[in-house]
Scaffold this active site. Structure first.
Site, PDB file in Angstrom:
ATOM      1  N   GLU A  30      23.897 -16.355 -23.686  1.00 33.98           N
ATOM      2  CA  GLU A  30      22.954 -15.338 -23.223  1.00 33.98           C
ATOM      3  C   GLU A  30      22.140 -14.763 -24.373  1.00 33.98           C
ATOM      4  O   GLU A  30      20.946 -14.463 -24.218  1.00 33.98           O
ATOM      5  CB  GLU A  30      23.710 -14.229 -22.495  1.00 33.98           C
ATOM      6  CG  GLU A  30      24.237 -14.632 -21.121  1.00 33.98           C
ATOM      7  CD  GLU A  30      25.447 -15.532 -21.178  1.00 33.98           C
ATOM      8  OE1 GLU A  30      25.733 -16.204 -20.166  1.00 33.98           O
ATOM      9  OE2 GLU A  30      26.113 -15.570 -22.229  1.00 33.98           O
ATOM     10  N   HIS A  43      32.874 -10.399 -12.972  1.00 37.10           N
ATOM     11  CA  HIS A  43      31.791 -11.197 -12.394  1.00 37.10           C
ATOM     12  C   HIS A  43      31.169 -10.512 -11.184  1.00 37.10           C
ATOM     13  O   HIS A  43      30.561 -11.168 -10.346  1.00 37.10           O
ATOM     14  CB  HIS A  43      32.291 -12.575 -11.971  1.00 37.10           C
ATOM     15  CG  HIS A  43      32.684 -13.478 -13.086  1.00 37.10           C
ATOM     16  ND1 HIS A  43      33.783 -13.251 -13.866  1.00 37.10           N
ATOM     17  CD2 HIS A  43      32.100 -14.613 -13.562  1.00 37.10           C
ATOM     18  CE1 HIS A  43      33.884 -14.211 -14.771  1.00 37.10           C
ATOM     19  NE2 HIS A  43      32.878 -15.044 -14.612  1.00 37.10           N
TER      20      HIS A  43
END
Length: 330
Positions: free
Chosen positions: A56, A125
């Site tokens: 990321e 998540h």
């Protein structure tokens, strides 16, 4: 079309309209994860729809560098929980470039990310973290609830001169609705939308809870209560004028969101309304947010965390009863 198809159309049109636009992220090229980027690498090639390593920080860093060099990158962080890995670059580079260069340099990046809450994917998540970025001057925060808004707001974000965080909801990707197909259709950032008119209580929401609010409004209508539903669409910039005007008319407000209720977006909105309408509101502003616990992986437990039509109806009842004007009982 579905939300997924509407976002795909916005990305397709942007790639075709401006050579500065390109996409980058994990698993976005065909065959890939087949989300809103499906088919685009086949149409435009892997130089414009770029599969990246699982990093990321690399995705966002490359996007910021490309934006400084004149490109219009659309970077995908597959699941919002992972955005923390790139937070430093978003907060201390992208969001501050315009200010630190006295307007000479901006970072026109769009970060697309998805909230997986509601799929029993566990504590790391499932988080809805928009409040983090509402707190960062220079960052725009966008959360659509319908396919039409998805296409229009994503188009506006891609061509906005400042960094935009575009938050999608995985549970809305299959949601269908009418979408304008004319190229370039966009919705200005900072304009809320009144999804339903009402006179007794204002239900304010964004993203997935907008649909909870609309369902709650149906239930309340059966019980003689007229509820107005305001879809914020963008959290930054926030359409203060629309929410204050609606709250001034109904004098009762419920705010719903999937972010945790404690220190969530609803707290800021409630503070604004209490300040702007002190002495005018007939009841305290009610909030319906996610409970302040890590997301459980068990679906039955997770279902108790978030806003729901039932929780919103109960909050609206409290507002009505607090005002001494109860219209529903039980």
């Amino acid at each position: 079309m579905t939300m997924r198809e509407a976002l795909n159309l916005a990305l397709d049109e942007a790639l075709g309209a401006d050579e500065r636009v390109f996409l980058l992220g994990e698993d976005i090229a065909d065959p890939g994860a087949s989300g809103p980027t499906a088919g685009l690498s086949t149409k435009y090639g892997h130089d414009l729809v770029l599969d990246t390593p699982i990093s990321e920080a690399a995705i966002v860093g490359a996007a910021i560098g490309a934006a400084i060099d004149g490109m219009l990158p659309v970077a995908e962080i597959m699941i919002m929980d992972f955005i923390g890995i790139a937070a430093d670059q978003l907060i201390n580079n992208a969001a501050k470039l315009r200010f630190m260069t006295a307007g000479r340099t901006t970072a026109p990046i769009t970060i697309r990310t998805q909230v997986y809450a509601g799929l029993a994917t566990g504590a790391t998540h499932s988080q809805s973290l928009e409040a983090w970025f509402m707190h960062i001057p220079g960052m725009k925060v966008i959360v659509p609830s319908t396919p039409r808004d998805g296409k229009g707001l994503l188009t506006a974000a891609i061509f906005d001169p400042d960094p935009c965080l575009f938050i999608e909801t995985i549970r809305l990707q299959g949601k269908k609705g009418p979408v304008p197909v004319e190229p370039g259709f966009s919705i200005p950032l900072g304009q809320a939308d009144i999804k339903r008119r009402g006179t007794d209580v204002t239900l304010i929401a964004y993203g997935r809870p907008v649909h909870d609010a609309l369902a709650a409004a149906d239930t309340l209508a059966e019980q003689g209560v007229s509820a107005e539903v305001v879809d914020l669409r963008t959290l930054v910039p926030l359409d203060v004028e629309t929410i204050v005007e609606s709250a001034r008319r109904t004098r009762r407000v419920v705010i719903a969101h999937d972010a945790v209720q404690f220190a969530g977006p609803g707290a800021e909105i409630a503070a604004i309304l209490q300040f702007e309408l002190f002495g005018e509101l007939a009841a305290p502003v009610e909030r319906v947010g996610a409970r302040f616990v890590p997301n459980p992986a068990a679906a039955a437990l997770e279902a108790q965390m978030y806003s729901s039509p039932q929780r919103i109806v109960a909050a609206a009842r409290r507002a009505l009863e607090s005002a001494g004007k109860a219209k529903v009982h039980g």
